[in-house]
Design a protein around this motif. Structure first.
Motif, PDB file in Angstrom:
ATOM      1  N   GLN A 145       0.846  -1.193   0.000  1.00  0.00           N
ATOM      2  CA  GLN A 145       0.000   0.000   0.000  1.00  0.00           C
ATOM      3  C   GLN A 145       0.881   1.242   0.000  1.00  0.00           C
ATOM      4  OE1 GLN A 145      -2.732  -0.794   3.462  1.00  0.00           O
ATOM      5  NE2 GLN A 145      -4.250  -0.069   2.007  1.00  0.00           N
ATOM      6  N   GLY A 146       0.392   2.263  -0.663  1.00  0.00           N
ATOM      7  CA  GLY A 146       1.049   3.561  -0.617  1.00  0.00           C
ATOM      8  C   GLY A 146       0.141   4.552   0.102  1.00  0.00           C
ATOM      9  N   ILE A 147       0.662   5.753   0.309  1.00  0.00           N
ATOM     10  CA  ILE A 147      -0.095   6.775   1.036  1.00  0.00           C
ATOM     11  C   ILE A 147      -0.567   7.853   0.068  1.00  0.00           C
ATOM     12  CG2 ILE A 147       0.052   8.554   2.837  1.00  0.00           C
ATOM     13  CD1 ILE A 147       2.124   6.834   4.241  1.00  0.00           C
ATOM     14  N   TYR A 148      -1.863   8.096   0.057  1.00  0.00           N
ATOM     15  CA  TYR A 148      -2.466   9.075  -0.843  1.00  0.00           C
ATOM     16  C   TYR A 148      -3.161  10.113   0.016  1.00  0.00           C
ATOM     17  CZ  TYR A 148      -4.748  10.435  -5.303  1.00  0.00           C
ATOM     18  OH  TYR A 148      -5.159  11.072  -6.437  1.00  0.00           O
ATOM     19  N   ALA A 149      -2.750  11.363  -0.132  1.00  0.00           N
ATOM     20  CA  ALA A 149      -3.319  12.417   0.710  1.00  0.00           C
ATOM     21  C   ALA A 149      -4.141  13.385  -0.132  1.00  0.00           C
ATOM     22  CB  ALA A 149      -2.195  13.172   1.415  1.00  0.00           C
ATOM     23  N   PHE A 150      -5.336  13.673   0.334  1.00  0.00           N
ATOM     24  CA  PHE A 150      -6.160  14.724  -0.255  1.00  0.00           C
ATOM     25  C   PHE A 150      -6.036  15.939   0.661  1.00  0.00           C
ATOM     26  CE2 PHE A 150      -7.906  10.739  -1.685  1.00  0.00           C
ATOM     27  CZ  PHE A 150      -8.255  10.969  -3.007  1.00  0.00           C
ATOM     28  N   VAL A 151      -5.605  17.054   0.097  1.00  0.00           N
ATOM     29  CA  VAL A 151      -5.309  18.206   0.941  1.00  0.00           C
ATOM     30  C   VAL A 151      -6.113  19.426   0.499  1.00  0.00           C
ATOM     31  CG1 VAL A 151      -3.499  19.861   1.562  1.00  0.00           C
ATOM     32  CG2 VAL A 151      -2.996  17.413   1.567  1.00  0.00           C
ATOM     33  N   THR A 152      -6.826  20.004   1.440  1.00  0.00           N
ATOM     34  CA  THR A 152      -7.525  21.263   1.195  1.00  0.00           C
ATOM     35  C   THR A 152      -6.686  22.391   1.784  1.00  0.00           C
ATOM     36  OG1 THR A 152      -9.592  20.054   1.517  1.00  0.00           O
ATOM     37  CG2 THR A 152      -9.734  22.459   1.469  1.00  0.00           C
ATOM     38  N   LEU A 153      -6.361  23.371   0.941  1.00  0.00           N
ATOM     39  CA  LEU A 153      -5.511  24.469   1.411  1.00  0.00           C
ATOM     40  C   LEU A 153      -6.355  25.578   2.032  1.00  0.00           C
ATOM     41  CD1 LEU A 153      -2.993  24.665  -1.572  1.00  0.00           C
ATOM     42  CD2 LEU A 153      -2.669  23.589   0.670  1.00  0.00           C
ATOM     43  N   THR A 154      -5.739  26.391   2.846  1.00  0.00           N
ATOM     44  CA  THR A 154      -6.437  27.559   3.393  1.00  0.00           C
ATOM     45  C   THR A 154      -6.709  28.539   2.246  1.00  0.00           C
ATOM     46  OG1 THR A 154      -4.312  28.571   3.845  1.00  0.00           O
ATOM     47  CG2 THR A 154      -5.328  27.384   5.662  1.00  0.00           C
ATOM     48  N   SER A 155      -7.657  29.430   2.448  1.00  0.00           N
ATOM     49  CA  SER A 155      -8.109  30.262   1.332  1.00  0.00           C
ATOM     50  C   SER A 155      -6.994  31.158   0.790  1.00  0.00           C
ATOM     51  CB  SER A 155      -9.298  31.102   1.773  1.00  0.00           C
ATOM     52  OG  SER A 155      -8.947  31.796   2.949  1.00  0.00           O
ATOM     53  N   ASP A 156      -5.998  31.468   1.608  1.00  0.00           N
ATOM     54  CA  ASP A 156      -4.944  32.350   1.093  1.00  0.00           C
ATOM     55  C   ASP A 156      -3.713  31.586   0.591  1.00  0.00           C
ATOM     56  OD1 ASP A 156      -4.413  31.484   3.581  1.00  0.00           O
ATOM     57  OD2 ASP A 156      -3.880  33.450   4.426  1.00  0.00           O
ATOM     58  N   SER A 157      -3.824  30.260   0.439  1.00  0.00           N
ATOM     59  CA  SER A 157      -2.671  29.502  -0.073  1.00  0.00           C
ATOM     60  C   SER A 157      -2.961  28.975  -1.468  1.00  0.00           C
ATOM     61  CB  SER A 157      -2.367  28.314   0.836  1.00  0.00           C
ATOM     62  OG  SER A 157      -2.219  28.744   2.153  1.00  0.00           O
ATOM     63  N   GLN A 158      -1.911  28.896  -2.269  1.00  0.00           N
ATOM     64  CA  GLN A 158      -2.049  28.414  -3.637  1.00  0.00           C
ATOM     65  C   GLN A 158      -1.311  27.086  -3.803  1.00  0.00           C
ATOM     66  OE1 GLN A 158      -3.924  29.709  -6.025  1.00  0.00           O
ATOM     67  NE2 GLN A 158      -4.561  31.152  -4.422  1.00  0.00           N
ATOM     68  N   PRO A 159      -1.920  26.139  -4.537  1.00  0.00           N
ATOM     69  CA  PRO A 159      -1.198  24.897  -4.820  1.00  0.00           C
ATOM     70  C   PRO A 159       0.062  25.182  -5.631  1.00  0.00           C
ATOM     71  CG  PRO A 159      -3.476  24.780  -5.624  1.00  0.00           C
ATOM     72  CD  PRO A 159      -3.248  26.181  -5.162  1.00  0.00           C
ATOM     73  N   SER A 160       1.127  24.480  -5.353  1.00  0.00           N
ATOM     74  CA  SER A 160       2.336  24.588  -6.172  1.00  0.00           C
ATOM     75  C   SER A 160       3.191  23.360  -5.916  1.00  0.00           C
ATOM     76  CB  SER A 160       3.127  25.847  -5.813  1.00  0.00           C
ATOM     77  OG  SER A 160       3.727  25.666  -4.536  1.00  0.00           O
ATOM     78  N   GLU A 161       4.118  23.119  -6.837  1.00  0.00           N
ATOM     79  CA  GLU A 161       5.024  21.985  -6.699  1.00  0.00           C
ATOM     80  C   GLU A 161       5.874  22.159  -5.435  1.00  0.00           C
ATOM     81  OE1 GLU A 161       5.696  18.517  -7.416  1.00  0.00           O
ATOM     82  OE2 GLU A 161       4.056  19.494  -8.500  1.00  0.00           O
ATOM     83  N   ASP A 162       6.280  23.393  -5.173  1.00  0.00           N
ATOM     84  CA  ASP A 162       7.092  23.642  -3.978  1.00  0.00           C
ATOM     85  C   ASP A 162       6.319  23.315  -2.708  1.00  0.00           C
ATOM     86  OD1 ASP A 162       9.237  24.349  -5.408  1.00  0.00           O
ATOM     87  OD2 ASP A 162       8.989  26.541  -5.185  1.00  0.00           O
ATOM     88  N   LEU A 163       5.047  23.701  -2.708  1.00  0.00           N
ATOM     89  CA  LEU A 163       4.241  23.438  -1.520  1.00  0.00           C
ATOM     90  C   LEU A 163       4.064  21.929  -1.322  1.00  0.00           C
ATOM     91  CD1 LEU A 163       2.594  24.381   0.866  1.00  0.00           C
ATOM     92  CD2 LEU A 163       0.634  24.698  -0.650  1.00  0.00           C
TER      93      LEU A 163
END
Ligand code: PRX
Length: 649
Positions: free
Chosen positions: A558-576
């Motif tokens: 098994q691997g680990i799969y995370a679903f992540v909701t960011l706070t309203s002032d954060s943007q998804p990015s590769e760095d994040l």
């Protein structure tokens, strides 16, 4: 090439076995019909300082839960693992140590030498004021001194808490706090796959955290000689202590039910729990199972590849083999360093007769093809074992055909940190094998399958795996939280121990473990709670909410799969994304790194706000055509968005 779905006991194995299929059937029946009589006899496997008259005192009733075995007896585990072998096996090798780098010399430690070192170290611990009931944290690489430290604790009646060297300083700190350890035993650095691991540095970091204040002394084994910081009034060199300490340290007489060790393991909720095992029952159980499952012989060279940081290392690198006077191999390294043929090289080098490893290692090596295996003779091996997670028939078949050349039975052993030792497994001379099945229960063990309401299901069926009665190796409590023990294991189904595993039983009564049915993920045979990973993720300021599930992984199981909701002032990015993975590594350790992080603007929740993991598991597994009923969701539209953006295609 295909592997047959039924592999009968080999005549040559049957010819030399102590327990054939008839004996298994008879002994199993007897062990259930007269359970107490069976365990009364098995208790004689170990030497008692005060013989027991009581054998079993057990109730699985949550309102009156108690589990006691051999309660009026007294014994010492280190005396059983060392002193009692000195006369006959003093010069026999107890531990073969194979270093990370094959160019370095292995070590052979006889029972006499191990006894002396354990006595010296036990004296040294006593001189530091460590005694009965004290807790000692062991954070070590796979070196013989790890076994010495465990046995020295056992000798003086201190409880050890071994923390896997791959855990982060944060994880180490929380385990030290929970256990209230007075002493930490570590090494300057560990070495794995050619890389140094800053164990002492991690200890320093853990102990510097606020609230980590129980530790008085840190004892350091010199493994690499690498640079470390030194705190004069706290740190001590293991080598100096041993040199000065007395080799005369009589073993303490311990009550059978005195704690022997605790070992932290993940559950479906909350922090990892300190699984507590006691002295008498644990030792009887690991000695028995190590002998029976591996059909042990005096001249066996037994290699269990597990790290002592896990229960498998406790029971089948250290306590089981040493209680039985066997030669146990301790391997510091990893299967693919310096090359992917390392396991087979080690088998030839030390003439290993029994190899016990994990499906994840087998699958990783299988991927490298047959050639690296065939570079080596492997003719000393007579038995192969598997542990830690379900083994898929393909990996089983490769292990059997290519590694064992169809000569060696494969014992697929099912058990848990909580069970202390193996509960369901073939016996090599008695059980016809089916690839992928852990087959049948060992003596005295009563598994059952139940439906969601706890009704026992008969015959060929599928359900949740429970145990109807106790066995001596069963855990006794969660350290410091007995209520959690009761709630976790005995409340789901009244009067039964619930394993957390799903399981199928076929028409021959064979058990096929299908995996966890709770929120525990089994990554490469390591248990990780989804809640732990989620709380690590939400510790990051950019994360509003996280939901973590397991998904099928070719190598890791098994691997680990995370679903992540960011706070309203954060943007998804590769760095994040990288930062979040780093956060989890820092909070828990590299083994808990998410394989995938999917940005989730919303999570599927019921109207009462509960996350529906069932749906997330399907999305992660790319089975979005089998989502089932989503009409009870507060906002069914969320699902479509997640399906369209899933990461594995
Ligand atoms: O899901 C089962 C799986 O590993 C879990 C126990 O994990 P842990 O306490 O870390 O102990 C691992 C080593 C004993 C179980 O609940 N598991 C363990 N062995 C097997 C297995 N699943 C299928 N087949 C096995 N042989």
């Amino acid at each position: 090439m295909t592997t047959p779905s039924l592999i009968p006991v080999k005549p040559e194995v049957a010819a030399r076995t102590r327990i054939d299929s008839e004996a298994y059937a008879r002994l199993y029946r007897e062990s259930i019909d007269d359970n107490e009589g069976f365990w009364r006899r098995e208790g004689q496997r170990v030497d008692w300082m005060r013989p027991y008259t009581q054998v079993k005192d057990v109730s699985f009733d949550a309102s009156d839960l108690h589990i006691r075995w051999y309660a009026d007896g007294q014994l010492n585990v280190s005396a059983n693992c060392l002193d009692r072998h000195l006369e006959k096996r003093g010069d026999k090798t107890a531990i073969i140590w194979e270093p990370d780098n094959p160019a370095d010399a292995p070590r052979h430690i006889t029972y006499r030498q191990l006894h002396e070192e354990v006595c010296r170290f036990a004296s040294a611990l006593k001189a530091q004021g460590v005694g009965k009931g004290d807790r000692v944290t062991i954070y070590m690489p796979m070196v013989p001194e790890a076994a010495v430290a465990m046995l020295a604790c056992a000798r003086i009646g201190a409880m050890h808490s071994v923390v896997f060297g791959g855990f982060s300083p944060d994880s180490l700190a929380s385990r030290i706090v929970d256990s209230g350890s007075r002493v930490v035993i570590t090494a300057d650095e560990g070495v794995r796959g050619g890389r140094a691991i800053p164990l002492k540095g991690n200890v320093d970091e853990a102990l510097a955290q606020p609230g980590v204040d129980s530790v008085e002394k840190v004892i350091v084994v010199r493994r690499t000689g690498g640079r470390i910081n030194w705190f004069e009034d706290r740190d001590l060199w293991y080598g100096d202590l041993i040199a000065d300490a007395s080799p005369d340290c009589p073993p303490e007489a311990m009550d059978a039910e005195a704690p022997l060790f605790m070992l932290y393991t993940s559950g479906s909720t909350g922090k990892p729990k300190g699984v507590l095992h006691t002295t008498g029952g644990y030792l009887v159980y690991v000695a028995m199972t190590h002998e029976l499952v591996f059909d042990l012989r005096e001249d066996d060279i037994f290699w269990c590849t597990a790290d002592v940081g896990w229960i498998t290392g406790h029971s089948y690198v250290v306590y089981g083999p040493l209680a039985n006077g066997a030669t146990t191999v301790m391997f510091e390294g990893v299967p693919n360093h310096p090359d992917v043929d390392r396991f087979w090289q080690v088998c030839d080098r030390h003439r290993v007769t029994i190899l016990y490893t994990a499906p994840t290692a087998i699958r990783a090596l299988m991927r490298e093809g047959d050639e690296p295996v065939q570079r080596w003779r492997r003719d000393s091996i007579r038995l192969l074992g598997s542990v830690g997670e379900p083994i898929n028939p393909e990996a089983w078949g490769w292990y059997y055909r290519v590694v064992g050349e169809e000569r060696c039975p494969v014992v697929d052993t099912w058990w848990q940190t909580e069970t202390g030792g193996i509960l369901i497994s073939p016996l090599p001379g008695a059980t016809d094998l089916k690839p992928g099945s852990a087959t049948r229960p060992l003596f005295g063990i009563q598994p059952a399958l139940v439906d969601a309401e706890g009704r026992i299901l008969e015959g060929a069926t599928e359900g949740n795996l429970v145990l109807l009665d106790s066995w001596p190796g069963q855990m006794r409590t969660v350290y410091g939280d007995h209520q959690r023990f009761i709630d976790t294991y005995f409340k789901t189904y009244a009067g039964m121990y619930f394993t957390g595993d799903g399981c199928r039983r076929d028409e021959d009564g064979y058990y096929w473990i299908t995996g966890r049915v709770d929120d525990v993920i089994n990554v490469s045979g390591h248990r990780i709670g989804t809640a732990e990973v989620e709380s690590a993720l939400v510790a990051h300021a950019a994360v509003a909410e996280a939901a973590v599930v397991g998904f099928p992984h070719d190598i890791k199981g098994q691997g680990i799969y995370a679903f992540v909701t960011l706070t309203s002032d954060s943007q998804p990015s590769e760095d994040l994304r990288k930062e979040l993975v780093q956060t989890v590594r820092a909070c828990i350790g590299p083994i808990a790194s998410p394989d995938h992080i999917q940005w989730a603007p919303g999570l599927p929740k019921t109207r009462s706000g509960k996350i529906m993991r069932r749906i997330l598991r399907k999305i992660a597994a790319n089975e979005h055509d089998q989502l089932g009923d989503i009409s009870t969701l507060a906002d069914p539209g969320v699902v479509e968005g997640l399906v369209n953006n899933r990461l594995i295609r």
